[in-house]
Motif scaffolding. Structure first.
Motif, PDB file in Angstrom:
ATOM      1  N   PHE A 142     -53.367 -13.916 -84.867  1.00  0.00           N
ATOM      2  CA  PHE A 142     -53.965 -14.161 -83.557  1.00  0.00           C
ATOM      3  C   PHE A 142     -53.717 -13.019 -82.582  1.00  0.00           C
ATOM      4  O   PHE A 142     -52.644 -12.427 -82.536  1.00  0.00           O
ATOM      5  N   CYS A 143     -54.745 -12.710 -81.794  1.00  0.00           N
ATOM      6  CA  CYS A 143     -54.670 -11.735 -80.699  1.00  0.00           C
ATOM      7  C   CYS A 143     -55.391 -12.333 -79.495  1.00  0.00           C
ATOM      8  O   CYS A 143     -56.381 -13.056 -79.662  1.00  0.00           O
ATOM      9  N   GLU A 144     -54.932 -11.984 -78.299  1.00  0.00           N
ATOM     10  CA  GLU A 144     -55.600 -12.480 -77.096  1.00  0.00           C
ATOM     11  C   GLU A 144     -56.823 -11.656 -76.724  1.00  0.00           C
ATOM     12  O   GLU A 144     -57.685 -12.127 -75.998  1.00  0.00           O
ATOM     13  N   SER A 145     -56.877 -10.393 -77.204  1.00  0.00           N
ATOM     14  CA  SER A 145     -58.051  -9.561 -76.930  1.00  0.00           C
ATOM     15  C   SER A 145     -58.285  -8.635 -78.119  1.00  0.00           C
ATOM     16  O   SER A 145     -57.385  -8.380 -78.922  1.00  0.00           O
ATOM     17  N   LEU A 146     -59.515  -8.120 -78.204  1.00  0.00           N
ATOM     18  CA  LEU A 146     -59.910  -7.295 -79.341  1.00  0.00           C
ATOM     19  C   LEU A 146     -59.717  -5.816 -79.020  1.00  0.00           C
ATOM     20  O   LEU A 146     -60.254  -5.305 -78.034  1.00  0.00           O
ATOM     21  N   CYS A 147     -58.952  -5.116 -79.858  1.00  0.00           N
ATOM     22  CA  CYS A 147     -58.842  -3.656 -79.769  1.00  0.00           C
ATOM     23  C   CYS A 147     -59.894  -3.063 -80.705  1.00  0.00           C
ATOM     24  O   CYS A 147     -59.912  -3.385 -81.902  1.00  0.00           O
ATOM     25  N   THR A 148     -60.750  -2.205 -80.182  1.00  0.00           N
ATOM     26  CA  THR A 148     -61.900  -1.765 -80.975  1.00  0.00           C
ATOM     27  C   THR A 148     -61.558  -0.715 -82.026  1.00  0.00           C
ATOM     28  O   THR A 148     -62.424  -0.332 -82.805  1.00  0.00           O
ATOM     29  N   PHE A 149     -60.296  -0.239 -82.078  1.00  0.00           N
ATOM     30  CA  PHE A 149     -59.897   0.690 -83.133  1.00  0.00           C
ATOM     31  C   PHE A 149     -59.366  -0.062 -84.350  1.00  0.00           C
ATOM     32  O   PHE A 149     -59.139   0.534 -85.404  1.00  0.00           O
ATOM     33  N   CYS A 150     -59.145  -1.357 -84.228  1.00  0.00           N
ATOM     34  CA  CYS A 150     -58.373  -2.118 -85.211  1.00  0.00           C
ATOM     35  C   CYS A 150     -59.242  -2.570 -86.379  1.00  0.00           C
ATOM     36  O   CYS A 150     -60.347  -3.080 -86.194  1.00  0.00           O
ATOM     37  N   GLY A 151     -58.696  -2.408 -87.592  1.00  0.00           N
ATOM     38  CA  GLY A 151     -59.389  -2.866 -88.791  1.00  0.00           C
ATOM     39  C   GLY A 151     -58.683  -4.027 -89.468  1.00  0.00           C
ATOM     40  O   GLY A 151     -58.948  -4.316 -90.624  1.00  0.00           O
ATOM     41  N   CYS A 152     -57.750  -4.679 -88.757  1.00  0.00           N
ATOM     42  CA  CYS A 152     -56.967  -5.761 -89.350  1.00  0.00           C
ATOM     43  C   CYS A 152     -57.723  -7.085 -89.330  1.00  0.00           C
ATOM     44  O   CYS A 152     -58.662  -7.271 -88.558  1.00  0.00           O
ATOM     45  N   ASN A 153     -57.287  -8.026 -90.150  1.00  0.00           N
ATOM     46  CA  ASN A 153     -57.829  -9.376 -90.123  1.00  0.00           C
ATOM     47  C   ASN A 153     -57.207 -10.105 -88.938  1.00  0.00           C
ATOM     48  O   ASN A 153     -55.990 -10.272 -88.868  1.00  0.00           O
ATOM     49  N   LYS A 154     -58.031 -10.522 -87.976  1.00  0.00           N
ATOM     50  CA  LYS A 154     -57.489 -11.147 -86.769  1.00  0.00           C
ATOM     51  C   LYS A 154     -58.436 -12.224 -86.264  1.00  0.00           C
ATOM     52  O   LYS A 154     -59.611 -12.260 -86.632  1.00  0.00           O
ATOM     53  N   ARG A 155     -57.905 -13.097 -85.416  1.00  0.00           N
ATOM     54  CA  ARG A 155     -58.681 -14.127 -84.747  1.00  0.00           C
ATOM     55  C   ARG A 155     -58.380 -14.015 -83.247  1.00  0.00           C
ATOM     56  O   ARG A 155     -57.213 -14.126 -82.846  1.00  0.00           O
ATOM     57  N   ILE A 156     -59.406 -13.758 -82.461  1.00  0.00           N
ATOM     58  CA  ILE A 156     -59.228 -13.556 -81.023  1.00  0.00           C
ATOM     59  C   ILE A 156     -59.266 -14.907 -80.319  1.00  0.00           C
ATOM     60  O   ILE A 156     -60.238 -15.655 -80.433  1.00  0.00           O
ATOM     61  N   THR A 157     -58.188 -15.215 -79.588  1.00  0.00           N
ATOM     62  CA  THR A 157     -58.118 -16.477 -78.858  1.00  0.00           C
ATOM     63  C   THR A 157     -57.020 -16.401 -77.800  1.00  0.00           C
ATOM     64  O   THR A 157     -56.038 -15.685 -77.973  1.00  0.00           O
ATOM     65  N   LYS A 158     -57.192 -17.147 -76.734  1.00  0.00           N
ATOM     66  CA  LYS A 158     -56.136 -17.307 -75.730  1.00  0.00           C
ATOM     67  C   LYS A 158     -55.519 -18.702 -75.822  1.00  0.00           C
ATOM     68  O   LYS A 158     -54.667 -19.081 -75.008  1.00  0.00           O
ATOM     69  N   ASN A 159     -55.950 -19.465 -76.816  1.00  0.00           N
ATOM     70  CA  ASN A 159     -55.475 -20.830 -77.000  1.00  0.00           C
ATOM     71  C   ASN A 159     -54.209 -20.821 -77.872  1.00  0.00           C
ATOM     72  O   ASN A 159     -54.283 -20.648 -79.085  1.00  0.00           O
ATOM     73  N   HIS A 160     -53.080 -21.055 -77.277  1.00  0.00           N
ATOM     74  CA  HIS A 160     -51.825 -21.001 -78.031  1.00  0.00           C
ATOM     75  C   HIS A 160     -51.512 -22.302 -78.763  1.00  0.00           C
ATOM     76  O   HIS A 160     -50.484 -22.390 -79.443  1.00  0.00           O
ATOM     77  N   ASN A 161     -52.401 -23.266 -78.668  1.00  0.00           N
ATOM     78  CA  ASN A 161     -52.248 -24.474 -79.480  1.00  0.00           C
ATOM     79  C   ASN A 161     -52.466 -24.187 -80.972  1.00  0.00           C
ATOM     80  O   ASN A 161     -52.177 -25.037 -81.815  1.00  0.00           O
ATOM     81  N   VAL A 162     -52.971 -22.995 -81.286  1.00  0.00           N
ATOM     82  CA  VAL A 162     -53.191 -22.637 -82.693  1.00  0.00           C
ATOM     83  C   VAL A 162     -51.875 -22.288 -83.397  1.00  0.00           C
ATOM     84  O   VAL A 162     -51.831 -22.221 -84.629  1.00  0.00           O
ATOM     85  N   GLU A 163     -50.809 -22.081 -82.626  1.00  0.00           N
ATOM     86  CA  GLU A 163     -49.565 -21.595 -83.223  1.00  0.00           C
ATOM     87  C   GLU A 163     -48.945 -22.570 -84.223  1.00  0.00           C
ATOM     88  O   GLU A 163     -48.653 -22.207 -85.368  1.00  0.00           O
TER      89      GLU A 163
END
Length: 454
Positions: free
Chosen positions: A60-81
């Motif tokens: 999980f990340c709160e925002s998308l970095c456009t250089f990044c090639g990693c597997n990520k899910r962008i969210t500000k919802n911390h209930n996913v933890e």
């Protein structure tokens, strides 16, 4: 000369965090049963001797970095933890049941995504859950990736209390123009703050990740970034080449135009200038794109010829078995690779069925194992040898013949049954490894697969 070498050797090529590289895995010859067989074999051979490694992917990340090639899910919802931590611990329980006895864990690396997206309570639950079914090996080394904008003093203290002594902070570049282009707004004082906190708490290895070749990046940007970095004296540095692979990673890397990215000699100059500044400040080149102070364990392992490289990057110690937990993680039993499913939805669904969430892998052949050793030697020690017949394959004469041109260009020295990479050749080590990559040579890619080597 440098311009001509860069133009000559700047071609698409693998980064060699594994061999065979993922696009060349033979998925048709892989089954869950094969993975379990090689997993158990490797565990029996290595657990008491060296322990095992765990890579835990926290996506999980709160925002998308456009250089990044990693597997990520962008969210500000911390209930996913909580659901995610529960799923990772269930996956670990499945592995623990398969292994049959308590593993000794030598290495843990928390990667992402953004591990510090997670609260200290979630991270404590994760690590305590891991060690309810395992014990720490002698000389263990635990590390995590921290985002300077959201890593708190509480994060650093709690993870230290849980046994972590190494942390790496993503810096990339301090130029506001570059930061805006890659959507990673990160002031220097944020990096300084977390670095000083880590030093005060007692972390023994603090790393900074820097990237050259980013959009709009100029020489002065690299100079400024390196000078600011030197003022903080991290123990080790990763000075990566930006991998522009938008055809693989989708829109995340399309926040700028191709013409905004430095190429060829302009890009290489960024690296050479940065490297020279690092040398002036007593950082030593370790493997490919890595630097360390003499006091850091990575330097000692390089000097002692014990440096290792796997899907987690460079490591100061080798473990034969690495288990990847979490969505998209890759495991390595030395004899085979196995990768987890790539979406959270499928990851949760498979675990609900009490099955390992694997979706592809590769069983290494005898030839693969030999070539893997050579590529690891080149990546970790800048030399390799086939004096021992166990490290010989019938294609060695052909490989040597192909490398003659690189020897003529001063990139390596071909000796009796060995190859040594020269100082001039270190920027081209990926190209040298490609000469050994028999799978790549037998089936050249028909579409874009890899980033440029230089």
């Amino acid at each position: 000369m440098k311009i001509s070498l860069i133009q000559k050797y700047n071609v698409p090529g693998p980064r060699y965090t594994s061999y065979p590289t993922v696009p060349y895995w033979d998925e048709s010859g892989f089954t869950h049963e094969i993975w379990l067989q090689t997993l158990k074999k490797s565990f029996q051979e290595s657990n008491n001797k060296e322990g095992i490694s765990l890579y835990i992917h926290l996506p999980f990340c709160e925002s998308l970095c456009t250089f990044c090639g990693c597997n990520k899910r962008i969210t500000k919802n911390h209930n996913v933890e909580n659901p995610y931590i529960d799923a990772v611990l269930k996956e670990w329980t499945l592995y623990r049941d398969i292994l049959g006895k308590k593993p000794k864990i030598k290495e843990i690396h928390l990667g992402g995504g953004t591990p510090t997206f997670f609260s200290i309570e979630s991270l404590e639950k994760l690590i305590n859950g891991i060690f309810s079914l395992a014990e720490k090996a002698e000389g263990y080394e635990f590390s995590f990736e921290g985002h300077p904008n959201n890593t708190t003093l509480a994060h650093l203290q709690k993870l230290y209390d849980l046994g972590f002594r190494r942390v790496s902070f993503g810096v990339q570049d301090y130029s506001e123009k570059v930061q805006k282009a890659i959507h990673r707004i990160q002031p220097f004082h944020n990096v300084a703050k977390v670095t000083f906190w880590a030093k005060e708490i007692g972390y023994t290895s603090i790393g900074h990740d820097i990237i050259f070749g980013l959009p709009f990046q100029e020489v002065q940007d690299v100079v400024d970034t390196i000078e600011k970095t030197n003022s903080l004296q991290p123990d080790r540095l990763a000075f990566y080449s930006y991998a522009h692979v938008p055809w693989i990673k989708g829109n995340g890397q399309r926040g700028f135009h191709d013409e905004d990215i430095p190429k060829d000699y302009a890009k290489r100059k960024l690296y050479e200038v940065g490297k020279e500044l690092l040398f002036e400040n007593e950082y030593y080149e370790i493997g490919m794109d890595h630097f360390a102070l003499k006091s850091d364990s990575l330097y000692h392992s390089f000097e002692d010829k014990k440096l290792h490289r796997n899907f987690m990057g460079y490591s100061s110690s080798k473990t034969q078995l690495m288990i990847g937990l979490g969505v998209s993680s890759i495991s390595d039993s030395w004899y085979s690779f196995a990768q987890n499913v790539k979406t959270l939805e499928e990851y949760y669904k498979v675990l609900e069925s009490d099955e390992l969430p694997l979706y592809r892998g590769h069983l290494l052949s005898t030839e693969d194992l030999i070539i893997r050793k050579h590529i690891l030697n080149l990546m970790c020690q800048f030399e390799t040898s086939w004096e021992d017949s166990a490290n010989y394959v019938s294609e060695i004469p052909e490989i040597v013949f192909q490398l003659k041109e690189m020897e003529n260009d001063g990139l390596l020295i071909i000796g009796d049954n060995k190859i040594i990479v020269t100082e001039e050749g270190k920027p081209y080590v990926r190209n040298i490894c490609m000469a050994f990559d028999l799978r790549l040579k037998r089936k050249a890619p028909e579409t874009a697969l890899f980033s440029m080597t230089v």
